[in-house]
Design a protein around this motif. Structure first.
Motif, PDB file in Angstrom:
ATOM      1  N   GLN A  90       0.825  -1.204   0.000  1.00  0.00           N
ATOM      2  CA  GLN A  90       0.000   0.000   0.000  1.00  0.00           C
ATOM      3  C   GLN A  90       0.863   1.261   0.000  1.00  0.00           C
ATOM      4  OE1 GLN A  90      -2.501  -0.772   3.384  1.00  0.00           O
ATOM      5  NE2 GLN A  90      -4.053  -1.823   2.156  1.00  0.00           N
ATOM      6  N   GLN A  91       1.981   1.242   0.730  1.00  0.00           N
ATOM      7  CA  GLN A  91       2.892   2.391   0.733  1.00  0.00           C
ATOM      8  C   GLN A  91       3.473   2.623  -0.655  1.00  0.00           C
ATOM      9  OE1 GLN A  91       5.775   1.344   3.702  1.00  0.00           O
ATOM     10  NE2 GLN A  91       4.545   2.109   5.413  1.00  0.00           N
ATOM     11  N   ILE A  92       3.886   1.570  -1.321  1.00  0.00           N
ATOM     12  CA  ILE A  92       4.474   1.699  -2.659  1.00  0.00           C
ATOM     13  C   ILE A  92       3.422   2.192  -3.648  1.00  0.00           C
ATOM     14  CG2 ILE A  92       5.520   0.416  -4.582  1.00  0.00           C
ATOM     15  CD1 ILE A  92       7.409   0.950  -2.225  1.00  0.00           C
ATOM     16  N   LEU A  93       2.210   1.660  -3.557  1.00  0.00           N
ATOM     17  CA  LEU A  93       1.151   2.121  -4.457  1.00  0.00           C
ATOM     18  C   LEU A  93       0.832   3.598  -4.236  1.00  0.00           C
ATOM     19  CD1 LEU A  93      -1.289  -0.939  -4.445  1.00  0.00           C
ATOM     20  CD2 LEU A  93       0.152  -0.141  -6.320  1.00  0.00           C
ATOM     21  N   THR A  94       0.849   4.040  -2.993  1.00  0.00           N
ATOM     22  CA  THR A  94       0.615   5.449  -2.692  1.00  0.00           C
ATOM     23  C   THR A  94       1.717   6.316  -3.284  1.00  0.00           C
ATOM     24  OG1 THR A  94      -0.503   4.830  -0.644  1.00  0.00           O
ATOM     25  CG2 THR A  94       0.252   7.106  -0.822  1.00  0.00           C
ATOM     26  N   LYS A  95       2.969   5.901  -3.094  1.00  0.00           N
ATOM     27  CA  LYS A  95       4.098   6.654  -3.659  1.00  0.00           C
ATOM     28  C   LYS A  95       4.033   6.676  -5.180  1.00  0.00           C
ATOM     29  CE  LYS A  95       7.370   5.756   0.081  1.00  0.00           C
ATOM     30  NZ  LYS A  95       8.655   5.092   0.431  1.00  0.00           N
ATOM     31  N   ALA A  96       3.639   5.558  -5.791  1.00  0.00           N
ATOM     32  CA  ALA A  96       3.551   5.497  -7.252  1.00  0.00           C
ATOM     33  C   ALA A  96       2.432   6.396  -7.768  1.00  0.00           C
ATOM     34  CB  ALA A  96       3.318   4.061  -7.708  1.00  0.00           C
ATOM     35  N   ASP A  97       1.320   6.452  -7.028  1.00  0.00           N
ATOM     36  CA  ASP A  97       0.205   7.311  -7.431  1.00  0.00           C
ATOM     37  C   ASP A  97       0.567   8.792  -7.300  1.00  0.00           C
ATOM     38  OD1 ASP A  97      -1.296   5.076  -7.982  1.00  0.00           O
ATOM     39  OD2 ASP A  97      -2.355   5.083  -6.058  1.00  0.00           O
ATOM     40  N   GLN A  98       1.416   9.118  -6.331  1.00  0.00           N
ATOM     41  CA  GLN A  98       1.822  10.503  -6.119  1.00  0.00           C
ATOM     42  C   GLN A  98       2.967  10.927  -7.033  1.00  0.00           C
ATOM     43  OE1 GLN A  98       2.751  10.550  -1.974  1.00  0.00           O
ATOM     44  NE2 GLN A  98       0.616  10.652  -1.321  1.00  0.00           N
ATOM     45  N   ALA A  99       3.616   9.966  -7.673  1.00  0.00           N
ATOM     46  CA  ALA A  99       4.780  10.275  -8.509  1.00  0.00           C
ATOM     47  C   ALA A  99       4.348  11.096  -9.721  1.00  0.00           C
ATOM     48  CB  ALA A  99       5.452   8.988  -8.974  1.00  0.00           C
ATOM     49  N   THR A 100       5.010  12.235  -9.885  1.00  0.00           N
ATOM     50  CA  THR A 100       4.750  13.080 -11.042  1.00  0.00           C
ATOM     51  C   THR A 100       6.075  13.319 -11.744  1.00  0.00           C
ATOM     52  OG1 THR A 100       5.041  15.072  -9.722  1.00  0.00           O
ATOM     53  CG2 THR A 100       2.790  14.253  -9.958  1.00  0.00           C
ATOM     54  N   GLY A 101       5.994  13.604 -13.000  1.00  0.00           N
ATOM     55  CA  GLY A 101       7.213  13.870 -13.749  1.00  0.00           C
ATOM     56  C   GLY A 101       7.689  12.636 -14.495  1.00  0.00           C
ATOM     57  N   GLY A 113       9.767   9.680 -15.500  1.00  0.00           N
ATOM     58  CA  GLY A 113      10.692   8.736 -14.883  1.00  0.00           C
ATOM     59  C   GLY A 113      10.586   8.604 -13.384  1.00  0.00           C
ATOM     60  N   ALA A 114       9.601   9.226 -12.776  1.00  0.00           N
ATOM     61  CA  ALA A 114       9.483   9.174 -11.311  1.00  0.00           C
ATOM     62  C   ALA A 114       9.111   7.770 -10.835  1.00  0.00           C
ATOM     63  CB  ALA A 114       8.460  10.181 -10.824  1.00  0.00           C
ATOM     64  N   ILE A 115       8.199   7.126 -11.546  1.00  0.00           N
ATOM     65  CA  ILE A 115       7.801   5.771 -11.147  1.00  0.00           C
ATOM     66  C   ILE A 115       8.957   4.803 -11.377  1.00  0.00           C
ATOM     67  CG2 ILE A 115       6.258   3.846 -11.675  1.00  0.00           C
ATOM     68  CD1 ILE A 115       4.039   5.832 -12.129  1.00  0.00           C
ATOM     69  N   GLY A 116       9.663   4.963 -12.488  1.00  0.00           N
ATOM     70  CA  GLY A 116      10.824   4.109 -12.755  1.00  0.00           C
ATOM     71  C   GLY A 116      11.892   4.249 -11.689  1.00  0.00           C
ATOM     72  N   ALA A 117      12.114   5.480 -11.231  1.00  0.00           N
ATOM     73  CA  ALA A 117      13.096   5.711 -10.170  1.00  0.00           C
ATOM     74  C   ALA A 117      12.639   5.044  -8.870  1.00  0.00           C
ATOM     75  CB  ALA A 117      13.290   7.206  -9.958  1.00  0.00           C
ATOM     76  N   LEU A 118      11.345   5.107  -8.581  1.00  0.00           N
ATOM     77  CA  LEU A 118      10.806   4.451  -7.384  1.00  0.00           C
ATOM     78  C   LEU A 118      11.022   2.938  -7.470  1.00  0.00           C
ATOM     79  CD1 LEU A 118       9.018   4.373  -4.771  1.00  0.00           C
ATOM     80  CD2 LEU A 118       7.063   4.168  -6.317  1.00  0.00           C
ATOM     81  N   LEU A 119      10.714   2.364  -8.625  1.00  0.00           N
ATOM     82  CA  LEU A 119      10.869   0.920  -8.794  1.00  0.00           C
ATOM     83  C   LEU A 119      12.331   0.496  -8.656  1.00  0.00           C
ATOM     84  CD1 LEU A 119       8.399   0.282 -11.762  1.00  0.00           C
ATOM     85  CD2 LEU A 119       8.055  -0.246  -9.347  1.00  0.00           C
TER      86      LEU A 119
END
Length: 124
Positions: free
Chosen positions: A64-75, A77-83
């Motif tokens: 749930q924390q990762i999904l929240t961070k992924a949903d908030q990621a803007t810009g 490559g932000a999701i790729g950087a999170l992964l």
């Protein structure tokens, strides 16, 4: 006509001269054995791979924390950087989002692998 290759003789090859800083192969091999006794030598990690890898398990809270961070990621490559930072794959996000959308809390918990037991837990 056959072309014959003449073997190189020691007189045909100029003598190998070693510079002051150069060492022979045997000298280098001996130096490797003494590096372990040298406390200033750099320690190399063991490159051997573990025979049996361990499957990763993620808790529902972590997902749930990762999904929240992924949903908030803007810009870009932000999701790729999170992964990359978390060591995850995009397929993790896809599955976890499907489970979340289906409102299946049990789907976010790790599941036991293998065939289902056909024996009664009561015994018999």
């Amino acid at each position: 006509m056959q072309n014959k290759v003449q073997p190189l003789t020691s007189s045909a090859v100029p003598g190998a001269e070693r510079r002051e800083a150069e060492r022979s192969e045997t000298e280098r091999s001996a130096a490797v054995g003494t590096a372990e006794a040298d406390p200033t030598a750099t320690v190399r990690p063991n490159p051997e791979v573990v025979a049996k890898s361990k499957r990763r398990r993620f808790t529902a809270k972590y997902k749930q924390q990762i999904l929240t961070k992924a949903d908030q990621a803007t810009g870009s490559g932000a999701i790729g950087a999170l992964l990359r930072r978390e060591g995850l794959y995009s397929s993790h996000l896809v599955k976890w989002r499907r489970d979340r959308e289906a409102s299946i809390q049990q789907g976010l918990e790790p599941r036991k692998r293998g065939p289902k037991s056909t024996r009664s837990p009561i015994g018999g």
